[in-house]
Scaffold this active site. Structure first.
Site, short mmCIF file in Angstrom:
data_model
loop_
_atom_site.label_atom_id
_atom_site.label_comp_id
_atom_site.label_asym_id
_atom_site.label_seq_id
_atom_site.Cartn_x
_atom_site.Cartn_y
_atom_site.Cartn_z
N THR A 19 0.92 -1.06 0.05
CA THR A 19 0.00 -0.06 0.03
C THR A 19 0.95 1.18 0.00
O THR A 19 2.07 1.31 -0.35
CB THR A 19 -1.02 0.09 1.34
N CYS A 20 0.27 2.48 0.05
CA CYS A 20 0.92 3.74 0.24
C CYS A 20 2.02 3.77 1.31
O CYS A 20 2.91 4.45 1.26
CB CYS A 20 0.15 4.75 0.08
N ARG A 22 2.87 0.62 3.48
CA ARG A 22 3.52 -0.69 3.80
C ARG A 22 3.38 -1.57 2.96
O ARG A 22 2.88 -1.57 1.70
CB ARG A 22 2.13 -1.12 4.98
N GLN A 89 -7.31 -2.98 -1.18
CA GLN A 89 -5.99 -3.35 -1.52
C GLN A 89 -5.55 -4.54 -0.96
O GLN A 89 -4.76 -5.49 -1.82
CB GLN A 89 -4.97 -2.35 -0.93
#
Length: 204
Positions: A19-20, A22, A89
């Site tokens: 993700t953005c 992690r 996600q």
């Protein structure tokens, strides 16, 4: 990375969540006795690919790993608690792993239960109320800090998915936008997608 992780003899199932903010590798070993060697090998693999991660990795196993997965999918471990993007996600990460053939019975069961837990958390608590995404929180902070100023133009520096969401929220608030980024094509595409209200500027 999924294919590389499967090269290790102790890894029988694996999926990658990115993700953005992690990147997490969820892996299943062939036996409980192999867990420590599995963690060691995966750490070596990750650090060899991205040396900057050395000293910053966290590894969970057993019940701790399951609790962490459930917290992540339920958005209790997000920058903004309750944000809805992580659920999509996580589903995308699982579908990708399924297409690549790296998911078996164990991850199927874990993912199914994690998704059910996330649904209960969202419906049975107040987690999803209010400002529940990084873009909306960013816009709220911007409006608060500039409440006494007359601001008609805003710049968006990040053009990844979160940056584009921020740009659209700014557009909806009536701001004139200047889209700035290193990738000229992405800058132009983002500016054009904002109904012609974005001015594209490429930075080096």
């Amino acid at each position: 990375m999924l294919g590389e992780a499967r090269k290790y003899t102790n890894v029988v199932e694996v999926m990658l969540l990115s993700t953005c903010n992690r990147t997490e590798l969820v892996a299943v070993g062939e036996s409980e006795s192999s867990i420590e060697s599995l963690k060691s090998e995966l750490r070596k693999m990750i650090v060899s690919r991205v040396p900057e991660t050395d000293g910053h990795l966290y590894l969970y196993d057993g019940t701790d790993a399951l609790q962490h997965i459930f917290r992540v999918v339920s958005s209790l471990d997000s920058l903004v608690v309750g944000e809805p993007q992580i659920l999509g996600q996580f589903k995308d990460a699982f579908e990708l792993a399924c297409r690549q053939g790296t998911v078996g019975n164990h991850l199927h069961k874990v993912v199914a239960r994690a998704l059910r837990t996330a649904k209960r958390v969202r419906h049975e608590t107040q987690v999803g109320t209010g400002q529940v995404s990084v873009p909306t929180v960013a816009l709220d902070l911007r409006n608060r800090s500039l409440a006494k100023c007359r601001v008609t133009r805003s710049s968006c520096l990040a053009l990844a998915k979160m940056g584009e969401l921020v740009a659209r929220l700014l557009q909806q608030s009536g701001a004139r936008l200047i889209i700035v980024g290193r990738n000229a094509a992405r800058v132009e595409r983002t500016a054009n997608s904002l109904s012609g209200r974005g001015q594209a500027v490429r930075c080096t």
